[in-house]
Design a protein around this motif. Structure first.
Motif, mmCIF file in Angstrom:
data_model
loop_
_atom_site.group_PDB
_atom_site.id
_atom_site.type_symbol
_atom_site.label_atom_id
_atom_site.label_comp_id
_atom_site.label_asym_id
_atom_site.label_seq_id
_atom_site.Cartn_x
_atom_site.Cartn_y
_atom_site.Cartn_z
ATOM 1 N N PRO A 169 0.842 -1.195 0.000
ATOM 2 C CA PRO A 169 0.000 0.000 0.000
ATOM 3 C C PRO A 169 0.880 1.248 0.000
ATOM 4 O O PRO A 169 1.878 1.301 0.721
ATOM 5 C CB PRO A 169 -0.796 -0.114 1.301
ATOM 6 N N ALA A 170 0.504 2.245 -0.806
ATOM 7 C CA ALA A 170 1.427 3.357 -1.054
ATOM 8 C C ALA A 170 0.653 4.644 -1.299
ATOM 9 O O ALA A 170 -0.585 4.658 -1.362
ATOM 10 C CB ALA A 170 2.273 3.029 -2.285
ATOM 11 N N ILE A 171 1.399 5.714 -1.452
ATOM 12 C CA ILE A 171 0.849 6.932 -2.027
ATOM 13 C C ILE A 171 1.711 7.286 -3.246
ATOM 14 O O ILE A 171 2.897 6.972 -3.281
ATOM 15 C CB ILE A 171 0.832 8.113 -1.031
ATOM 16 N N CYS A 172 1.066 7.909 -4.229
ATOM 17 C CA CYS A 172 1.803 8.412 -5.386
ATOM 18 C C CYS A 172 1.684 9.925 -5.332
ATOM 19 O O CYS A 172 0.595 10.451 -5.085
ATOM 20 C CB CYS A 172 1.168 7.855 -6.660
ATOM 21 N N GLU A 173 2.792 10.644 -5.479
ATOM 22 C CA GLU A 173 2.703 12.109 -5.419
ATOM 23 C C GLU A 173 3.503 12.753 -6.539
ATOM 24 O O GLU A 173 4.407 12.135 -7.126
ATOM 25 C CB GLU A 173 3.148 12.632 -4.046
ATOM 26 N N ARG A 174 3.164 13.996 -6.834
ATOM 27 C CA ARG A 174 3.898 14.767 -7.843
ATOM 28 C C ARG A 174 5.326 14.987 -7.393
ATOM 29 O O ARG A 174 5.589 15.204 -6.215
ATOM 30 C CB ARG A 174 3.248 16.163 -8.014
ATOM 31 N N ILE A 175 6.261 14.953 -8.334
ATOM 32 C CA ILE A 175 7.616 15.391 -8.007
ATOM 33 C C ILE A 175 7.631 16.918 -8.044
ATOM 34 O O ILE A 175 7.182 17.531 -9.020
ATOM 35 C CB ILE A 175 8.649 14.773 -8.969
ATOM 36 N N ILE A 176 8.094 17.506 -6.971
ATOM 37 C CA ILE A 176 8.120 18.971 -6.869
ATOM 38 C C ILE A 176 9.477 19.474 -7.370
ATOM 39 O O ILE A 176 10.517 19.085 -6.809
ATOM 40 C CB ILE A 176 7.931 19.420 -5.390
ATOM 41 N N PRO A 177 9.485 20.327 -8.378
ATOM 42 C CA PRO A 177 10.773 20.892 -8.825
ATOM 43 C C PRO A 177 11.192 22.012 -7.872
ATOM 44 O O PRO A 177 11.037 23.188 -8.166
ATOM 45 C CB PRO A 177 10.449 21.432 -10.230
ATOM 46 N N PHE A 178 11.709 21.600 -6.726
ATOM 47 C CA PHE A 178 11.968 22.591 -5.667
ATOM 48 C C PHE A 178 13.281 23.335 -5.903
ATOM 49 O O PHE A 178 14.187 22.840 -6.581
ATOM 50 C CB PHE A 178 11.961 21.918 -4.291
ATOM 51 N N ASP A 179 13.368 24.541 -5.310
ATOM 52 C CA ASP A 179 14.628 25.303 -5.330
ATOM 53 C C ASP A 179 15.583 24.754 -4.279
ATOM 54 O O ASP A 179 16.792 24.740 -4.465
ATOM 55 C CB ASP A 179 14.377 26.780 -5.040
ATOM 56 N N ARG A 180 14.997 24.382 -3.150
ATOM 57 C CA ARG A 180 15.818 23.797 -2.072
ATOM 58 C C ARG A 180 14.899 23.111 -1.079
ATOM 59 O O ARG A 180 13.671 23.269 -1.141
ATOM 60 C CB ARG A 180 16.647 24.883 -1.383
ATOM 61 N N GLU A 181 15.522 22.362 -0.146
ATOM 62 C CA GLU A 181 14.750 21.702 0.905
ATOM 63 C C GLU A 181 15.057 22.363 2.244
ATOM 64 O O GLU A 181 16.210 22.701 2.526
ATOM 65 C CB GLU A 181 15.095 20.216 0.977
ATOM 66 N N LEU A 182 13.998 22.552 3.035
ATOM 67 C CA LEU A 182 14.131 23.161 4.354
ATOM 68 C C LEU A 182 13.542 22.220 5.390
ATOM 69 O O LEU A 182 12.715 21.365 5.049
ATOM 70 C CB LEU A 182 13.364 24.492 4.406
ATOM 71 N N SER A 183 13.945 22.380 6.641
ATOM 72 C CA SER A 183 13.235 21.665 7.704
ATOM 73 C C SER A 183 12.978 22.624 8.848
ATOM 74 O O SER A 183 13.764 23.542 9.103
ATOM 75 C CB SER A 183 14.022 20.442 8.174
ATOM 76 N N VAL A 184 11.831 22.402 9.488
ATOM 77 C CA VAL A 184 11.414 23.238 10.606
ATOM 78 C C VAL A 184 11.348 22.326 11.830
ATOM 79 O O VAL A 184 10.632 21.326 11.814
ATOM 80 C CB VAL A 184 10.033 23.862 10.328
ATOM 81 N N ILE A 185 12.113 22.660 12.864
ATOM 82 C CA ILE A 185 12.138 21.837 14.076
ATOM 83 C C ILE A 185 11.482 22.616 15.205
ATOM 84 O O ILE A 185 11.909 23.722 15.555
ATOM 85 C CB ILE A 185 13.576 21.447 14.463
ATOM 86 N N ALA A 186 10.418 22.013 15.744
ATOM 87 C CA ALA A 186 9.671 22.620 16.846
ATOM 88 C C ALA A 186 9.840 21.755 18.072
ATOM 89 O O ALA A 186 10.150 20.564 17.975
ATOM 90 C CB ALA A 186 8.189 22.701 16.484
ATOM 91 N N PHE A 196 10.620 27.224 18.350
ATOM 92 C CA PHE A 196 11.172 26.790 17.057
ATOM 93 C C PHE A 196 12.653 27.122 16.973
ATOM 94 O O PHE A 196 13.062 28.229 17.338
ATOM 95 C CB PHE A 196 10.467 27.519 15.903
ATOM 96 N N TYR A 197 13.434 26.182 16.451
ATOM 97 C CA TYR A 197 14.814 26.486 16.074
ATOM 98 C C TYR A 197 14.772 27.261 14.758
ATOM 99 O O TYR A 197 13.781 27.186 14.010
ATOM 100 C CB TYR A 197 15.617 25.193 15.874
ATOM 101 N N PRO A 198 15.856 27.980 14.416
ATOM 102 C CA PRO A 198 15.912 28.595 13.088
ATOM 103 C C PRO A 198 15.733 27.502 12.025
ATOM 104 O O PRO A 198 16.107 26.345 12.254
ATOM 105 C CB PRO A 198 17.322 29.178 13.024
ATOM 106 N N VAL A 199 15.195 27.893 10.887
ATOM 107 C CA VAL A 199 14.930 26.933 9.810
ATOM 108 C C VAL A 199 16.249 26.420 9.231
ATOM 109 O O VAL A 199 17.224 27.176 9.095
ATOM 110 C CB VAL A 199 14.086 27.640 8.732
#
Ligand code: ATP
Ligand code: MG
Length: 370
Positions: A169-186, A196-199
């Protein structure tokens, strides 16, 4: 105080070190007798589903948590009936199933990539038609470091992708042509304080995190504030306690959430040197119901390089501002065995020191699969 941690890998190891500074000892439960965190606490070796081992584990614990999301949610529920346990089994269950995770993010108005649930090859063909290629197929459960995923560049690749994830069982999603990846840590405490820590800006190679830079350069403050407000709301809805991470794709005009992690996160390892209170300390404080410490940077700029697959040249540790953390794990391709934090006063100094480290060390990754 005794803190219980389900899972005794490197995240457990770093939680235990932080807990020791708060005056707590740590007890782990892990099926792996060679788990690396046993160097910093007592280890009970047993499957996560062993009720009598869980009873032994729970004895005299002040509080319990987990270090990764493949722990069965029922284990966390069982434990929560015996000792204060955080995050909750409900929060864990949502993050360990990509279908529930998408619903959770959507319920909090956090944008996600267009997606469809997939439980057969026919459903996959329909999903590809509706979403349009390129897309990516991800098994609902059990994936990490880009495993259990298959890219679908053209509709002809559907069957190969379906086979590559073992027709689960899965999900199929669009590939996002992103500029960059970020993470937000709370981090959220029992009395509903959310910090929140800085992004962070993250760089992945073949699905594995290889580098983090924090704070991420040139973020849009309004965009970040809006996302943080929505995450705060989501955590309030879940009555969440502990560290919570949202991985995002940044496009020209949007932040799109990729996935969540109900735990300390690899993109926050820099906080050990770069912040007065690390993500491990704040997680331990939240779980042990101690007051959170304020989030304050001790260096203006930090970077983290993962040590993957191959022992590093010790010369890395001599780079100015660098601290090498090795987890005591046996190296093999694509396995995270340590990390290097680099701190600096300016973006230029950070770039110079990071480039110096990258000239000395490059990770040994698995053969390309995604
Ligand atoms: P981890 O647990 O290490 O974060 P994972 O196995 O849970 O990884 P994802 O975070 O979903 O998997 O994907 C790993 C990486 O693959 C992402 O960080 C990103 O670089 C890429 N990726 C995944 N989904 C997409 C997408 N829809 N569009 C573009 N890139 C993607
Ligand atoms: Mg991810």
């Amino acid at each position: 105080m005794i803190l219980g941690v389900l899972g005794a890998g490197q995240l457990g190891l770093m939680i235990a070190r932080a807990a020791a500074n708060l005056g707590a000892t740590t007890r782990f439960l892990d099926p792996n007798p060679n788990a690396c965190a046993q160097s910093v606490g007592e280890l009970i070796v047993a499957p996560y589903t062993d009720a009598s081992a869980l009873d032994r584990f729970a004895q005299e614990l002040t509080a319990a948590t987990f270090e990764f999301e493949s722990i069965p949610a029922q284990t966390v529920e069982y434990l929560a009936a015996r000792v204060p346990t955080a995050p909750s089994s409900k929060a864990l269950a949502a993050s360990q199933d990509r279908l529930h995770e998408k619903h959770l993010l959507e319920s909090a108005d956090i944008p996600v990539a267009d997606w469809r649930p997939v439980d057969s090859i026919d459903a996959l063909h329909t999903a590809i038609n509706q979403l349009a290629v390129p897309c990516i197929l991800k098994a609902r459960t059990g994936g990490y470091d880009g495993k259990s995923q298959a890219r679908i560049p053209s509709p002809d690749d559907a069957q190969a992708a379906w086979n590559a994830i073992d027709q689960r069982p899965a999900i199929c999603e669009r590939i996002i042509p992103f500029d960059r990846e970020l993470s937000v840590i709370a981090v959220r405490s029992k009395n509903a304080q959310t910090l929140f820590y800085p992004v962070n800006q993250s760089h992945h190679t073949r699905g594995i995190l290889t580098k983090t830079i924090s704070p991420a350069p040139t973020t849009n403050p309004d965009q970040i504030a809006l996302l943080q407000a929505r995450i705060t709301h989501l955590l309030d809805q879940l009555n969440y306690v502990g560290v919570f991470t949202v991985e995002c794709f940044q496009t020209a005009d949007k932040l799109i959430a990729n996935e969540t992690a109900p735990r300390v996160h690899n993109t926050g390892h820099w906080t050990i040197e770069g912040a007065a209170a690390s993500q491990f300390e704040l997680h331990a404080r939240a779980v042990l119901d101690l007051p959170l410490a304020p989030i304050r940077l001790t260096h203006n700029h930090s970077a983290m390089l993962n040590i993957i697959g191959i022992e590093p040249d010790p010369a890395l540790a001599s780079i100015p501002g660098a601290t090498l953390h090795m987890y005591g794990k046996h190296p093999k391709p694509a396995r995270k065995i340590g990390h290097l934090t680099i701190t600096a006063d300016s973006p230029d100094q950070l770039a110079e020191r990071t480039e110096q480290a990258e000239r000395i060390y490059s990770p040994l990754l698995a053969p390309a699969s995604v």
